[in-house]
Design a protein around this motif. Structure first.
Motif, PDB file in Angstrom:
ATOM      1  N   VAL A 312      42.247  30.087  14.636  1.00 33.26           N
ATOM      2  CA  VAL A 312      43.132  28.950  14.374  1.00 33.26           C
ATOM      3  C   VAL A 312      42.623  27.706  15.084  1.00 33.26           C
ATOM      4  O   VAL A 312      42.392  27.707  16.302  1.00 33.26           O
ATOM      5  N   LEU A 354      45.924  26.277   7.068  1.00 32.97           N
ATOM      6  CA  LEU A 354      46.799  27.392   7.398  1.00 32.97           C
ATOM      7  C   LEU A 354      48.052  27.410   6.521  1.00 32.97           C
ATOM      8  O   LEU A 354      48.578  28.480   6.214  1.00 32.97           O
ATOM      9  N   GLU A 355      48.491  26.248   6.083  1.00 30.70           N
ATOM     10  CA  GLU A 355      49.695  26.212   5.244  1.00 30.70           C
ATOM     11  C   GLU A 355      49.482  26.853   3.877  1.00 30.70           C
ATOM     12  O   GLU A 355      50.441  27.211   3.196  1.00 30.70           O
ATOM     13  N   LEU A 376      49.584  36.888   9.128  1.00 32.37           N
ATOM     14  CA  LEU A 376      49.914  35.479   8.930  1.00 32.37           C
ATOM     15  C   LEU A 376      50.916  35.012   9.978  1.00 32.37           C
ATOM     16  O   LEU A 376      50.809  33.902  10.507  1.00 32.37           O
ATOM     17  N   ARG A 380      50.298  31.869  12.507  1.00 27.21           N
ATOM     18  CA  ARG A 380      51.239  30.747  12.552  1.00 27.21           C
ATOM     19  C   ARG A 380      51.895  30.627  13.922  1.00 27.21           C
ATOM     20  O   ARG A 380      52.222  29.520  14.379  1.00 27.21           O
ATOM     21  N   SER A 384      52.996  27.358  16.306  1.00 25.50           N
ATOM     22  CA  SER A 384      54.379  27.035  16.683  1.00 25.50           C
ATOM     23  C   SER A 384      54.585  27.105  18.193  1.00 25.50           C
ATOM     24  O   SER A 384      55.436  26.383  18.742  1.00 25.50           O
ATOM     25  N   TYR A 396      53.277  21.445   6.191  1.00 27.09           N
ATOM     26  CA  TYR A 396      53.084  22.681   6.961  1.00 27.09           C
ATOM     27  C   TYR A 396      54.439  23.260   7.384  1.00 27.09           C
ATOM     28  O   TYR A 396      54.681  24.468   7.247  1.00 27.09           O
ATOM     29  N   VAL A 400      56.067  27.084   6.325  1.00 26.44           N
ATOM     30  CA  VAL A 400      56.306  28.191   7.275  1.00 26.44           C
ATOM     31  C   VAL A 400      57.790  28.481   7.478  1.00 26.44           C
ATOM     32  O   VAL A 400      58.135  29.300   8.323  1.00 26.44           O
TER      33      VAL A 400
END
Length: 401
Positions: A312, A354-355, A376, A380, A384, A396, A400
């Protein structure tokens, strides 16, 4: 008397009839003086506003490994070059191209002829990658990092010489102290950005006294003086800095100490990298009340490392706006999370937003080659738990939910 009376009555009737005739009214209206309204309006010239705006994008560590080079060789290229890295970045290519100024921290050397491709722990990649990065739209390349002396003085010199053959601004790679002292400035739409670059260390591989090149070690820098000189040459001062502890999501005391020094000196933006994971984005107040945007770590942009948290990274984006020659403001700051993916056997390397990344892709991620798994939700979660929502794009956050 009757004759006189009737004469008077007749005259009165004629007078009344005359007064009731519309022609008299028409005559009066036509004889009124009409003044055109336009004669009474003073035209005021429009004020011209000198409005300048550019967009900026910054990406983190770009590192060549075995799989990325093998993919690039398999991709083929019509222009005769041996390697084609561009498909690896295809999912984010438009963002890079559409930004007025795009920056990347190129972690690994590109020494050229006489040097074989190598990866961890002493990196050297094909120069075709440099061509591809410029063609993708990167305008500024950072070279100051812990691997810049992996191939000694000669390897660094050859890499600097190579970058200078391309239409790109390089920062952090210097042959002499005079080169280092000559502040790097990149201009776009009349807005000038000075780039200062530093690295915390070079993995113990020598020093500026041993090698002919000048290494911009952070502890050797006179930050206040260098930022002051940069301010004389440009509208904004950006710092690219390689610092921190690998695998750590929070900035350490060393990062915080130097971030405050940069802010107190009046730096506008700090672009941090090296931990190979993302770290927070925040505004730091300098001693003069100024605000410095600090991205402690952009994480990995491309790197086949072993852990899910290494996958990431993020691209920092913002607008730079100047009105009537005023000092430009940094606006609309967003951190766009990315994930670096590859398949079984280190094939099919690619940077994704990532979205848009799916659970299925996460479950099949190539870190299984290291005997590890990810999901996933885990990927994520790194975002966060690290980046404040105020810096994350609406797209994004909606993805999520």
């Amino acid at each position: 008397m009757k004759k006189t009376f009737f004469s008077i009555l007749l005259i009165l009737c004629l007078v009344l009839a005359s007064c009731s005739n519309g022609n008299n009214v028409e005559f009066t209206e036509k004889n009124e003086t009409q003044v055109p309204l336009t004669n009474n309006i003073q035209e005021v010239p429009e004020e011209k506003v000198d409005y300048k705006k550019i967009s900026f994008l910054g990406a983190g560590d770009n590192i060549v490994y075995f799989g990325t080079v093998r993919d690039a060789q398999r991709n083929g290229t019509p222009d005769g070059r041996k390697y084609n890295f561009k498909p690896i970045y295809s999912e984010v290519a438009d963002l890079i191209k559409n930004a007025d100024v795009s920056f990347i921290n190129q972690e690994t050397l590109m020494c050229g002829d006489g040097y074989q491709f190598s990866y961890y722990p002493f990196f050297n990649g094909p120069q075709d990658m440099g061509h591809d990065l410029v063609e993708l739209g990167f305008d500024v390349v950072g070279m100051a990092n812990n691997h810049m002396l992996d191939k000694g003085n000669a390897g660094l010199e050859k890499t600097i010489d190579f970058w200078k053959t391309l239409p790109v601004t390089i920062t952090g790679g210097y042959k002499t102290k005079d080169d280092y002292s000559n502040i790097t400035v990149h201009e776009s739409n009349g807005i000038k950005i000075a780039f200062l670059s530093y690295t915390e260390h070079t993995n113990g591989n020598g020093s500026s006294s041993k090698y002919g090149t000048y290494i911009p070690y952070l502890k050797n820098a006179n930050i206040a003086e260098e930022v002051a000189r940069a301010k004389e040459k440009a509208d904004l001062v950006f710092v690219s800095v390689h610092w921190g502890e690998e695998g750590t999501f929070k900035p350490n005391n060393f990062e915080k100490e130097y971030a405050k020094k940069f802010a107190d000196a009046g730096v506008d933006v700090i672009l941090g990298h090296h931990p190979h994971v993302i770290q927070p984005v925040e505004w730091i107040e300098g001693k003069n009340g100024n605000k410095t945007l600090c991205v402690y770590s952009l994480g990995n942009f491309m790197a086949e490392q072993a852990y899910a948290y290494n996958m990431v990274g993020g691209m920092i984006t913002f607008d730079i706006v100047s009105v009537d020659g005023s000092k430009p403001d940094i606006e609309n700051v967003k951190f766009i999370p990315t994930v670096f993916d590859w398949g079984d056997g280190f094939y099919n390397n690619k940077v994704y937003l990532l979205e848009k990344y799916t659970s299925e892709q996460a479950n099949k991620h190539g870190i299984g080659k290291y005997g590890r798994k990810t999901s996933l939700a885990q990927l994520r979660g790194y975002v966060s738990n690290t980046i404040n929502d105020e810096f994350l794009p609406t797209s994004y956050l909606e993805a999520v939910k």
